[in-house]
Design an enzyme around this catalytic site. Structure first.
Site, PDB file in Angstrom:
ATOM      1  CG  HIS A  61      -2.045   0.959   1.105  1.00  0.00           C
ATOM      2  ND1 HIS A  61      -1.926   2.292   1.394  1.00  0.00           N
ATOM      3  CD2 HIS A  61      -3.309   0.765   0.657  1.00  0.00           C
ATOM      4  CE1 HIS A  61      -3.081   2.885   1.140  1.00  0.00           C
ATOM      5  NE2 HIS A  61      -3.933   1.995   0.690  1.00  0.00           N
TER       6      HIS A  61
ATOM      7  CG  ASP B 183      -8.837  -4.467  -2.480  1.00  0.00           C
ATOM      8  OD1 ASP B 183     -10.010  -4.361  -2.092  1.00  0.00           O
ATOM      9  OD2 ASP B 183      -8.242  -3.584  -3.102  1.00  0.00           O
TER      10      ASP B 183
HETATM   11  N1  ACO Z   1       4.172  -7.811  -4.837  1.00  0.00           N
HETATM   12  C1  ACO Z   1       5.517  -7.800  -5.027  1.00  0.00           C
HETATM   13  N2  ACO Z   1       6.281  -6.691  -4.905  1.00  0.00           N
HETATM   14  C2  ACO Z   1       5.659  -5.548  -4.596  1.00  0.00           C
HETATM   15  C3  ACO Z   1       4.266  -5.467  -4.390  1.00  0.00           C
HETATM   16  C4  ACO Z   1       3.521  -6.664  -4.520  1.00  0.00           C
HETATM   17  N3  ACO Z   1       2.188  -6.643  -4.337  1.00  0.00           N
HETATM   18  N4  ACO Z   1       3.917  -4.197  -4.109  1.00  0.00           N
HETATM   19  C5  ACO Z   1       5.057  -3.494  -4.133  1.00  0.00           C
HETATM   20  N5  ACO Z   1       6.123  -4.289  -4.421  1.00  0.00           N
HETATM   21  C6  ACO Z   1       7.525  -3.901  -4.473  1.00  0.00           C
HETATM   22  C7  ACO Z   1       7.851  -3.112  -5.744  1.00  0.00           C
HETATM   23  O1  ACO Z   1       8.296  -3.958  -6.780  1.00  0.00           O
HETATM   24  C8  ACO Z   1       8.954  -2.195  -5.242  1.00  0.00           C
HETATM   25  O2  ACO Z   1      10.137  -2.945  -5.151  1.00  0.00           O
HETATM   26  P1  ACO Z   1      11.569  -2.226  -5.410  1.00  0.00           P
HETATM   27  O3  ACO Z   1      11.697  -1.191  -4.335  1.00  0.00           O
HETATM   28  O4  ACO Z   1      12.568  -3.327  -5.323  1.00  0.00           O
HETATM   29  O5  ACO Z   1      11.487  -1.614  -6.787  1.00  0.00           O
HETATM   30  C9  ACO Z   1       8.515  -1.847  -3.813  1.00  0.00           C
HETATM   31  O6  ACO Z   1       7.747  -2.980  -3.378  1.00  0.00           O
HETATM   32  C10 ACO Z   1       7.689  -0.581  -3.699  1.00  0.00           C
HETATM   33  O7  ACO Z   1       6.579  -0.701  -4.590  1.00  0.00           O
HETATM   34  P2  ACO Z   1       5.910   0.496  -5.379  1.00  0.00           P
HETATM   35  O8  ACO Z   1       5.209  -0.036  -6.568  1.00  0.00           O
HETATM   36  O9  ACO Z   1       6.923   1.588  -5.599  1.00  0.00           O
HETATM   37  O10 ACO Z   1       4.888   1.009  -4.304  1.00  0.00           O
HETATM   38  P3  ACO Z   1       3.655   1.973  -4.575  1.00  0.00           P
HETATM   39  O11 ACO Z   1       3.398   2.674  -3.294  1.00  0.00           O
HETATM   40  O12 ACO Z   1       3.884   2.808  -5.780  1.00  0.00           O
HETATM   41  O13 ACO Z   1       2.456   0.966  -4.934  1.00  0.00           O
HETATM   42  C11 ACO Z   1       0.666  -0.569  -4.691  1.00  0.00           C
HETATM   43  C12 ACO Z   1       1.504   0.550  -4.024  1.00  0.00           C
HETATM   44  C13 ACO Z   1       0.142  -0.064  -6.055  1.00  0.00           C
HETATM   45  C14 ACO Z   1      -0.529  -0.857  -3.807  1.00  0.00           C
HETATM   46  C15 ACO Z   1       1.546  -1.828  -4.871  1.00  0.00           C
HETATM   47  O14 ACO Z   1       1.981  -2.297  -3.611  1.00  0.00           O
HETATM   48  C16 ACO Z   1       0.830  -2.945  -5.644  1.00  0.00           C
HETATM   49  O15 ACO Z   1       0.874  -2.955  -6.874  1.00  0.00           O
HETATM   50  N6  ACO Z   1       0.143  -3.889  -4.917  1.00  0.00           N
HETATM   51  C17 ACO Z   1      -0.612  -4.937  -5.562  1.00  0.00           C
HETATM   52  C18 ACO Z   1      -1.959  -4.380  -6.032  1.00  0.00           C
HETATM   53  C19 ACO Z   1      -2.899  -4.105  -4.876  1.00  0.00           C
HETATM   54  O16 ACO Z   1      -3.099  -4.921  -3.989  1.00  0.00           O
HETATM   55  N7  ACO Z   1      -3.547  -2.917  -4.926  1.00  0.00           N
HETATM   56  C20 ACO Z   1      -4.564  -2.520  -3.947  1.00  0.00           C
HETATM   57  C21 ACO Z   1      -4.073  -1.398  -3.091  1.00  0.00           C
HETATM   58  S1  ACO Z   1      -5.265  -1.003  -1.864  1.00  0.00           S
HETATM   59  C22 ACO Z   1      -6.437  -0.138  -2.689  1.00  0.00           C
HETATM   60  O17 ACO Z   1      -6.200   0.596  -3.602  1.00  0.00           O
HETATM   61  C23 ACO Z   1      -7.756  -0.280  -2.264  1.00  0.00           C
END
Ligand code: ACO
Length: 431
Positions: free
Chosen positions: A309, A366
């Protein structure tokens, strides 16, 4: 709120400087007000994804991502989840205070008496292919409310804004259920106003004309709780979209329709559908390890859906409540879903894996909600629609707050241009 301290910023190359006040809210970190930065120094700021940028002041919802705190109008989500109901929470988000008995009855009465769709709106659904995604139908149907309620809507008039809020919260379940029923070829069911909000929605979803529906009250209670937990979440992608569209003076139905489309993406509300599909793909607890390895592989775009998140870096308080509820609901409904076992194994494996621990990736709202929706008989493609019904009260509360804030301006971000330098047009023959 205090605006006392000043941050001084000097651009040594031009010797131009800016004095930027610090703005503090009631809770949370102070913000540097950069409103005069461009005028003073000729520079913009660059913050893709808004990691460090507050786009507005708001008195509706507060999140402390490090502590796992979520407050609606100051009330902890845990207390609202235990003691309140979705309509009361909607009133709270819209009005800033919990309603007394008379206020609640008045609000419920108004919502209940605006649940019908315009009869002509039913025809819209006939235009969709039978397998259209319900989020596509929902976005279109909500945008079309602009056409039905346009003439008597003045966005500058508080009474008109309130009426739009009532209409949206009231009609959303009716429209959502119609999307589902169209997709399976059932006749649209009219709202039964003798039922309360969530039970009425479940009837519109599942009651067939040929026989009465017997509902387990556990189902309505569980859905009501999910609606409370999804009702608002400050300046997330869809709410920010509603505000950006709203900042142009667009009507509330168009603004909320834009929020619905933003919610649809799998990085946001679409994650609940993606989680369930991913759990089904993983299939059994034995395959969990492989899935975790894939999620860590930087050459693979696979991510664990329902994990991570932007704001919560400790735990998502909503996920904690939903996780507990998930076990309870499945037990009370007598559902034995093997996907729950896969989900628990996945959570356990991720929570002790350095990759997830270092990046502070925890299950989000979620992760478990889809298993509950599935137990209630709601099809996977409708999961994000459920989210949209609940989030409508938050979206419209933000849209109203935006219009009540003096001096609101159109949202207009700037950019760092990386394209070609200025050049002369060449005739086709010389290219
Ligand atoms: N699985 C694996 N790796 C992940 C995940 C994941 N679900 N989420 C983040 N990471 C990793 C990224 O690859 C990144 O790694 P790095 O630093 O080595 O490059 C690091 O964690 C940071 O991730 P970002 O994408 O920069 O984080 P951001 O804050 O931009 O994204 C998000 C947050 C979109 C929720 C992301 O965690 C994600 O895609 N999660 C899966 C989708 C999801 O569950 N979305 C629902 C969110 S809650 C809502 O909106 C109601």
């Amino acid at each position: 709120m205090s605006d006392s301290k000043i941050v001084k910023l000097l651009d040594e190359s031009s010797n131009r400087s800016s004095e930027l006040p610090l703005i503090s809210g009631t809770l949370g970190p102070a913000c540097i007000d950069i409103g005069t930065l461009y005028k003073d120094t000729g520079h913009f700021t660059y913050d893709p994804g808004y990691g460090s940028t507050a786009s507005t002041k708001s008195a509706i919802t507060y999140i402390d991502g490090d502590q796992g705190v979520l407050l609606y109008r100051g009330y902890p989500i845990e207390q609202l989840a235990e003691k309140s109901n979705f309509l009361e929470v909607s009133y709270l988000l819209l009005n800033g205070e919990l309603p007394n008995k008379t206020q609640f009855e008045g609000f419920e009465h108004e919502i209940t008496h605006h649940t019908m769709m315009h009869e002509a709106q039913k025809n819209f659904f006939q235009g969709f292919h039978h397998d259209a995604h319900p989020m596509a139908m929902l976005a279109a149907a909500v945008a079309s409310l602009s056409a039905f309620y346009h003439d008597d809507l003045d966005v500058e008039n508080p009474a008109d804004r309130k009426m739009a809020a009532i209409r949206l919260i009231a009609k959303m379940p009716t429209i959502a259920a119609a999307c589902f029923r169209y997709s399976i070829g059932w006749p649209v069911r009219y709202p039964r106003n003798n039922l309360e909000y969530v039970t009425r929605f479940l009837h519109m979803m599942f009651e067939v004309p040929s026989e009465p529906l017997t509902l387990n009250p556990v189902a309505a209670k569980a859905l009501d709780l999910l609606f409370i937990l999804h009702a608002d979440h400050e300046q997330n992608a869809s709410t920010s979209t509603v505000r950006l569209v709203g900042s142009t003076g667009a009507n509330p139905y168009a603004s909320i329709a834009a929020g619905i489309t933003a919610l649809w993406g799998p990085a946001h509300g679409g994650a609940n559908e993606a989680v369930l599909k991913q759990l089904e793909e993983i299939g059994t607890p034995d395959n969990v390890e492989k899935a975790v390895l894939r999620a860590k592989d930087k050459n693979d775009s696979f991510r664990l859906m329902g994990f991570g998140h932007r704001v919560y870096k400790n735990f998502d308080p909503r996920a904690k409540i939903i996780r507990e509820m998930c076990h309870k609901v499945l037990a009370e409904l007598g559902v034995n879903d093997p996907l729950l076992e896969v989900a628990m194994k996945l959570e356990e494996a991720a929570l002790k894996d350095d990759y997830f621990v270092e990046r502070k990736l925890y299950p989000n709202v979620d992760f478990y909600s889809g298993i509950i929706y599935k137990a209630l008989g709601i099809p996977t493609e409708m999961f994000t629609v459920m989210f949209a019904i609940a989030r409508t009260s938050g979206w419209i509360a933000h849209w109203i707050e935006q219009h009540e804030t003096p001096g609101s301006r159109i949202g207009r971000p700037r950019q760092i241009y990386t394209g070609a330098d200025v050049r002369d047009y060449t005739p086709t023959a010389k290219r």
